[in-house]
Scaffold this motif. Structure first.
Motif, PDB file in Angstrom:
ATOM      1  N   UNK A  51       0.834  -1.206   0.000  1.00  0.00           N
ATOM      2  CA  UNK A  51       0.000   0.000   0.000  1.00  0.00           C
ATOM      3  C   UNK A  51       0.865   1.250   0.000  1.00  0.00           C
ATOM      4  N   UNK A  52       0.340   2.290  -0.626  1.00  0.00           N
ATOM      5  CA  UNK A  52       0.952   3.624  -0.613  1.00  0.00           C
ATOM      6  C   UNK A  52      -0.069   4.586  -0.028  1.00  0.00           C
ATOM      7  N   UNK A  53       0.183   5.173   1.179  1.00  0.00           N
ATOM      8  CA  UNK A  53       1.371   4.978   2.015  1.00  0.00           C
ATOM      9  C   UNK A  53       1.405   3.597   2.663  1.00  0.00           C
ATOM     10  N   UNK A  54       2.541   3.224   3.237  1.00  0.00           N
ATOM     11  CA  UNK A  54       2.715   1.912   3.835  1.00  0.00           C
ATOM     12  C   UNK A  54       1.815   1.723   5.057  1.00  0.00           C
ATOM     13  N   UNK A  56      -1.257   0.457   5.277  1.00  0.00           N
ATOM     14  CA  UNK A  56      -2.680   0.730   5.117  1.00  0.00           C
ATOM     15  C   UNK A  56      -3.396  -0.415   4.389  1.00  0.00           C
ATOM     16  N   UNK A  57      -2.901  -1.646   4.562  1.00  0.00           N
ATOM     17  CA  UNK A  57      -3.408  -2.752   3.743  1.00  0.00           C
ATOM     18  C   UNK A  57      -4.375  -3.681   4.474  1.00  0.00           C
ATOM     19  N   UNK A  59      -7.583  -3.488   5.539  1.00  0.00           N
ATOM     20  CA  UNK A  59      -8.903  -3.626   4.928  1.00  0.00           C
ATOM     21  C   UNK A  59      -8.809  -4.212   3.528  1.00  0.00           C
ATOM     22  N   UNK A  60      -7.721  -3.905   2.826  1.00  0.00           N
ATOM     23  CA  UNK A  60      -7.533  -4.455   1.482  1.00  0.00           C
ATOM     24  C   UNK A  60      -7.360  -5.965   1.564  1.00  0.00           C
ATOM     25  N   UNK A  61      -6.595  -6.436   2.553  1.00  0.00           N
ATOM     26  CA  UNK A  61      -6.412  -7.874   2.746  1.00  0.00           C
ATOM     27  C   UNK A  61      -7.757  -8.566   2.927  1.00  0.00           C
ATOM     28  N   UNK A  62      -8.622  -7.943   3.712  1.00  0.00           N
ATOM     29  CA  UNK A  62      -9.947  -8.542   3.943  1.00  0.00           C
ATOM     30  C   UNK A  62     -10.764  -8.597   2.658  1.00  0.00           C
ATOM     31  N   UNK A  63     -10.699  -7.536   1.880  1.00  0.00           N
ATOM     32  CA  UNK A  63     -11.495  -7.480   0.652  1.00  0.00           C
ATOM     33  C   UNK A  63     -11.034  -8.510  -0.369  1.00  0.00           C
ATOM     34  N   UNK A 107      -1.625  -0.958  -4.222  1.00  0.00           N
ATOM     35  CA  UNK A 107      -2.763  -0.039  -4.147  1.00  0.00           C
ATOM     36  C   UNK A 107      -2.320   1.265  -3.507  1.00  0.00           C
ATOM     37  N   UNK A 108      -3.062   2.318  -3.807  1.00  0.00           N
ATOM     38  CA  UNK A 108      -2.917   3.580  -3.079  1.00  0.00           C
ATOM     39  C   UNK A 108      -4.147   3.736  -2.185  1.00  0.00           C
ATOM     40  N   UNK A 109      -3.922   4.288  -0.999  1.00  0.00           N
ATOM     41  CA  UNK A 109      -4.986   4.393   0.000  1.00  0.00           C
ATOM     42  C   UNK A 109      -5.135   5.843   0.438  1.00  0.00           C
ATOM     43  N   UNK A 110      -6.333   6.370   0.302  1.00  0.00           N
ATOM     44  CA  UNK A 110      -6.621   7.719   0.791  1.00  0.00           C
ATOM     45  C   UNK A 110      -7.060   7.624   2.246  1.00  0.00           C
TER      46      UNK A 110
END
Length: 271
Positions: A51-54, A56-57, A59-63, A107-110
């Motif tokens: 993830x960018x920034x680092x 922040x992954x 929730x992405x892992x869950x999805x 991914x990028x995360x806002x």
């Protein structure tokens, strides 16, 4: 007896046997490809998310957990994006199949920087002004608030188009970036005529920033003046740094006292 030699063009035409072998190999290749798609040979065992920034992954892992067991040959950008659509603050940057059983996704995360509020409704928004999700309960660590007019209707995943709230959100993001120590104290940010902005702290003290230009300098001046007020025990209602070289402190919302002029280079090095 006369002999007629074959045309050079005819010699380039493959024989029936060669065609049969070629089509057979092609059919075998397609068979192997589609067979591999349906077997567990290339099934995903591990999904690695960057993830960018680092950091922040989570929730992405869950999805993306549903991708486990799926053949790498069946996974494409559309399949990954479909699973990320439930996370409007996440944007797919790229992916890589790490054969035989790995998948790398970037991914990028806002991240949320403020809460926009309309009546008793609240939404989290990013620094870009994107509406991330409705906020149904109080945050453990409160974020600055930006108020919306009744006519503004936020939609999850979209960027707020209203000019005043958008300016206030940009100001919040700038404060977060330039003065992380001050940011947690900001209760809300309001905007005024001519593109001015004011940050109201949790004790109702106002920092009048004026225009949103030169914010790092204005915030550096604000930190220095606030530290002086706290050290000397002075009571004040607001600080005006719209002209950062000549900050003004008011004991009430109507009064004002101009402080000693502050050179910009001193303000930038003040902590």
């Amino acid at each position: 007896m006369a002999y007629v030699s074959a045309s050079p063009a005819l010699r380039l035409v493959p024989s029936g046997r060669s065609l049969a072998i070629g089509f057979g190999l092609l059919a075998a290749a397609f068979g192997l490809f589609f067979g591999a798609r349906e077997t567990a040979v290339f099934a995903v065992h591990e999904v690695e998310v960057e993830s960018v920034p680092r950091g922040q992954s989570r929730l992405v892992d869950r999805a993306l957990v549903g991708l486990h067991g799926t053949s790498l040959l069946r996974i494409d950008q559309k399949e990954i994006q479909r699973r990320l659509d439930k996370l409007p603050h996440v944007h797919l940057l790229g992916y890589d199949r790490a054969f035989p059983n790995g998948l790398r996704i970037k991914v990028s995360v806002e991240r949320p920087v403020a809460v926009v509020r309309r009546g008793d409704e609240n939404w989290l928004v990013s620094a870009e002004g994107r509406v991330l999700r409705p906020l149904e309960r109080r945050l453990r660590r409160p974020l600055p608030v930006v108020w919306l007019e009744r006519t503004v209707d936020p939609h999850v995943g979209s960027i707020l188009g209203a000019a005043e709230p958008a300016r206030a959100i940009r100001t919040v993001a700038a404060i977060r970036a330039a003065a992380p120590g001050l940011s947690p104290r900001v209760w809300y940010v309001k905007t005024g005529e001519g593109g001015t902005a004011t940050a109201v702290l949790d004790d109702r003290f106002e920092i009048r920033l004026g225009s949103t230009s030169d914010l790092p300098l204005k915030l550096a001046v604000s930190r220095r003046v606030l530290a002086t007020l706290r050290r000397e025990g002075d009571v004040a209602a607001y600080l005006d740094v719209s002209v950062p070289e000549r900050p003004v402190v008011g004991e009430s919302l109507e009064s004002q006292v101009e402080l000693e002029s502050l050179p910009p280079e001193d303000a930038l090095t003040a902590q």
